[in-house]
Design a protein around this motif. Structure first.
Motif, PDB file in Angstrom:
ATOM      1  N   SER A  44      11.234 -36.318   6.638  1.00 46.56           N
ATOM      2  CA  SER A  44      10.621 -37.552   5.510  1.00 46.56           C
ATOM      3  C   SER A  44      10.601 -38.510   6.378  1.00 46.56           C
ATOM      4  N   HIS A  45      10.108 -39.786   6.392  1.00 50.43           N
ATOM      5  CA  HIS A  45      10.479 -40.820   6.822  1.00 50.43           C
ATOM      6  C   HIS A  45      11.338 -41.880   6.055  1.00 50.43           C
ATOM      7  N   VAL A  46      11.490 -42.582   7.007  1.00 49.24           N
ATOM      8  CA  VAL A  46      12.683 -44.261   6.677  1.00 49.24           C
ATOM      9  C   VAL A  46      12.861 -45.210   7.269  1.00 49.24           C
ATOM     10  N   THR A  47      13.014 -46.328   6.460  1.00 54.05           N
ATOM     11  CA  THR A  47      12.958 -47.706   7.306  1.00 54.05           C
ATOM     12  C   THR A  47      14.079 -48.046   7.696  1.00 54.05           C
ATOM     13  N   LEU A  48      13.657 -48.780   9.221  1.00 53.31           N
ATOM     14  CA  LEU A  48      15.066 -49.257   8.747  1.00 53.31           C
ATOM     15  C   LEU A  48      14.852 -50.805   9.224  1.00 53.31           C
ATOM     16  N   SER A  49      15.262 -51.438   8.030  1.00 50.35           N
ATOM     17  CA  SER A  49      15.826 -52.764   7.862  1.00 50.35           C
ATOM     18  C   SER A  49      16.127 -53.752   8.663  1.00 50.35           C
ATOM     19  N   CYS A  50      15.758 -54.711   9.233  1.00 47.56           N
ATOM     20  CA  CYS A  50      16.436 -55.693  10.164  1.00 47.56           C
ATOM     21  C   CYS A  50      15.332 -57.407   9.944  1.00 47.56           C
ATOM     22  N   SER A  51      16.387 -58.356   9.679  1.00 47.70           N
ATOM     23  CA  SER A  51      16.563 -59.398   8.976  1.00 47.70           C
ATOM     24  C   SER A  51      17.416 -60.516   9.949  1.00 47.70           C
ATOM     25  N   PHE A  52      16.589 -61.327   9.698  1.00 44.45           N
ATOM     26  CA  PHE A  52      17.726 -62.111  10.723  1.00 44.45           C
ATOM     27  C   PHE A  52      17.825 -64.040  10.477  1.00 44.45           C
ATOM     28  N   TRP A  53      18.735 -64.366  10.475  1.00 47.72           N
ATOM     29  CA  TRP A  53      18.462 -66.538  10.522  1.00 47.72           C
ATOM     30  C   TRP A  53      18.673 -66.837  11.535  1.00 47.72           C
ATOM     31  N   SER A  54      17.651 -67.471  12.151  1.00 50.71           N
ATOM     32  CA  SER A  54      18.049 -68.403  13.431  1.00 50.71           C
ATOM     33  C   SER A  54      18.105 -70.668  13.038  1.00 50.71           C
ATOM     34  N   SER A  55      18.560 -70.295  13.472  1.00 58.43           N
ATOM     35  CA  SER A  55      18.824 -72.326  13.166  1.00 58.43           C
ATOM     36  C   SER A  55      17.144 -72.418  13.819  1.00 58.43           C
ATOM     37  N   GLU A  56      16.696 -72.037  14.828  1.00 57.52           N
ATOM     38  CA  GLU A  56      15.609 -73.045  15.363  1.00 57.52           C
ATOM     39  C   GLU A  56      14.496 -72.673  14.448  1.00 57.52           C
ATOM     40  N   TRP A  57      13.260 -73.609  13.772  1.00 59.72           N
ATOM     41  CA  TRP A  57      11.684 -72.725  13.860  1.00 59.72           C
ATOM     42  C   TRP A  57      11.467 -71.564  14.199  1.00 59.72           C
ATOM     43  N   ILE A  58      10.651 -70.748  13.073  1.00 56.90           N
ATOM     44  CA  ILE A  58      10.158 -69.392  13.992  1.00 56.90           C
ATOM     45  C   ILE A  58       9.431 -70.185  15.219  1.00 56.90           C
ATOM     46  N   SER A  59       9.122 -69.848  16.519  1.00 53.29           N
ATOM     47  CA  SER A  59       8.200 -69.649  17.141  1.00 53.29           C
ATOM     48  C   SER A  59       7.484 -68.759  18.148  1.00 53.29           C
ATOM     49  N   GLU A  60       6.137 -68.982  18.936  1.00 51.03           N
ATOM     50  CA  GLU A  60       5.570 -68.309  18.939  1.00 51.03           C
ATOM     51  C   GLU A  60       5.751 -67.045  20.172  1.00 51.03           C
ATOM     52  N   ASP A  61       7.275 -67.977  20.918  1.00 48.16           N
ATOM     53  CA  ASP A  61       8.043 -66.567  21.678  1.00 48.16           C
ATOM     54  C   ASP A  61       9.038 -65.896  21.287  1.00 48.16           C
ATOM     55  N   ILE A  62       9.031 -65.890  19.793  1.00 49.68           N
ATOM     56  CA  ILE A  62      10.272 -65.342  19.513  1.00 49.68           C
ATOM     57  C   ILE A  62      10.189 -63.591  19.612  1.00 49.68           C
ATOM     58  N   SER A  63      11.193 -62.809  20.248  1.00 54.61           N
ATOM     59  CA  SER A  63      11.258 -61.720  20.349  1.00 54.61           C
ATOM     60  C   SER A  63      11.935 -60.708  19.995  1.00 54.61           C
ATOM     61  N   ILE A  64      11.129 -59.572  19.166  1.00 56.14           N
ATOM     62  CA  ILE A  64      12.066 -58.305  18.484  1.00 56.14           C
ATOM     63  C   ILE A  64      11.892 -57.513  19.452  1.00 56.14           C
ATOM     64  N   THR A  65      13.501 -56.347  19.663  1.00 52.07           N
ATOM     65  CA  THR A  65      12.934 -55.163  20.191  1.00 52.07           C
ATOM     66  C   THR A  65      14.098 -54.179  20.014  1.00 52.07           C
ATOM     67  N   TRP A  66      13.981 -52.931  19.787  1.00 51.72           N
ATOM     68  CA  TRP A  66      14.856 -51.683  19.546  1.00 51.72           C
ATOM     69  C   TRP A  66      14.931 -50.638  20.304  1.00 51.72           C
TER      70      TRP A  66
END
Lengths: 249, 161
Positions: A44-66
């Motif tokens: 089957s399939h499974v969803t790995l959820s990842c949420s974050f909170w940042s004090s800055e505005w979400i910029s174009e330079d944001i990077s997410i790594t798994w």
């Protein structure tokens, strides 16, 4: 004077200390949240959820790594990277053609979906988010367990058996009460009909008896009535001459 | 008559307490070796530390059934106690405690089924230990079985004064 200065000095020190303690927490750290454990079944399939909170505005330079660390090993490999608005999915490793990016950095969501699970996917997944200039923060880990079939929650079977038995007993009780109620009502109805019939019989016999007996008292009453009027009129003639009473009679 | 009622009430409370103890404490079977003693019950296996009881997949259903019936018997005995107190104040003179007696009878059946399944399936030698014998919880459960039957019959026979 010197004491006053000392006091104000200590107060200033206290304020700076407070600000320095609060300050970093106000502008610090990016916070990443994932689930602790995820259970999935083979295939089957499974969803790995990842949420974050940042004090800055979400910029174009944001990077997410798994990263993925297989069970029993000590090294972790990078399996997903998102940078400059572009997701880069693993297409040479063990998750080739099995991973899907379903996150949205603008919505503070960095989740991925893994399809076609296998026992080799057992292990720890780490989600890491960097939002320049907000780059200090802890990453979060989620452990994936792959089963042949998902084990039921403990106590579910027991709870359902007990609940089922109680419901059965309650239903039986309701049935017994309903039957008793119906039987009692039928008995009442029968009794009432019986008593009504009896009453009818009694009434008829009473009516006949009263008919026979009523005539005799009536005669006696008339006789008495006549005697009393005669006596009354004699009295009246003696005392006052009044015809009104006679007329009334 | 009042003395008899009070006596039955005391025995009923004792039955409830014994059912609680028997279900919760994990001393249904006891084994001893030359170093230590081990006890196992409905929920845990206790050596020096207590851990989850492991059973083979054939016996899993029987264990779940025993657990369920013991819990049901506890529930019914407590309900019977409450119903007895309610009926004591609301029943008319000369009537019998039918509802309480019926609930106690159901509790008796639950204990019977639960303990019978346990006696049939789980009394056997514990591997690795000599001198395997029944623990006090097992004996308490059978005592509750007798008590609950006697109490239910007495409730069905007694009349309120």
């Amino acid at each position: 004077m010197s004491q006053g200065a000392g006091d104000s000095g200590s107060r200033l020190l206290f304020l700076t200390g407070l600000l320095s303690a609060l300050g970093p927490s106000l502008v610090c750290c990016i916070h990443v949240y994932t689930q602790r454990e995820v259970h999935g079944t083979v295939g089957s399939h499974v969803t790995l959820s990842c949420s974050f909170w940042s004090s800055e505005w979400i910029s174009e330079d944001i990077s997410i790594t798994w990263h993925f660390q297989a069970e029993g090993t000590r090294d972790s490999t990078s399996i997903f990277h998102y940078a400059k608005g572009q997701p880069y999915i693993d297409d040479v490793g063990s998750f080739k053609e099995r991973m899907e990016w379903v996150g949205n950095p603008q919505r503070k969501d960095g989740s991925i979906v893994i399809h076609n699970l296998d026992y080799t996917d057992n292990g720890t997944f780490t989600c890491d988010v960097k939002n320049p200039p907000d780059i200090v923060g802890k990453s979060s880990q989620v452990t994936l367990y792959v089963f042949e079939k998902v084990p039921p929650r403990p106590g579910l079977v027991l709870g359902s058996i007990v609940a089922g038995a109680l419901v059965l007993v309650a239903l039986l009780l309701a049935l017994v009460y309903l039957l008793r109620h119906c039987w009692l009502r039928r008995r009442d109805l029968r009794q009432r009909r019986l008593s009504a019939m009896e009453k009818g019989k009694l009434q008829r016999s009473a009516k006949d008896a009263s008919k026979r007996s009523r005539q005799a008292p009536v005669l006696y009453a008339m006789l008495d009535h006549g005697r009393s009027t005669k006596a009354a009129s004699e009295k009246k003639a003696k005392s006052t001459p009044g015809d009104s009473r006679k007329d009334k009679k | 008559m009042l003395v008899l009622l009070a006596g039955i009430f005391v025995v009923h409370i004792a039955t409830v307490i014994m059912l609680f103890v028997s279900t919760i404490a994990n001393v249904w079977m006891v084994g001893s070796s030359n170093i230590e003693s081990v006890s196992k019950g409905l929920w845990l296996l206790c050596n020096r530390t207590c851990e989850q009881l492991t059973v083979s997949s054939q016996e899993e259903a029987s264990l779940k059934a025993v657990q369920a019936f013991m819990i049901l018997s506890i529930i019914f005995s407590v309900i019977a106690l409450v119903m007895f107190i309610v009926q004591l104040f609301t029943l008319e003179k000369g009537k019998r405690f039918y509802i309480t007696g019926a609930i106690m009878l159901v509790c008796w059946i639950c204990i019977l089924i639960g303990v019978s399944i346990y006696t049939a399936r789980f009394t056997g030698k514990m591997p690795g230990f000599t001198n395997t014998h029944h623990g006090y919880c097992f004996i308490l459960a059978w005592i509750c079985f007798c008590f609950s039957f006697i109490i239910s019959i007495l409730y069905l026979v007694l009349r309120k004064k």
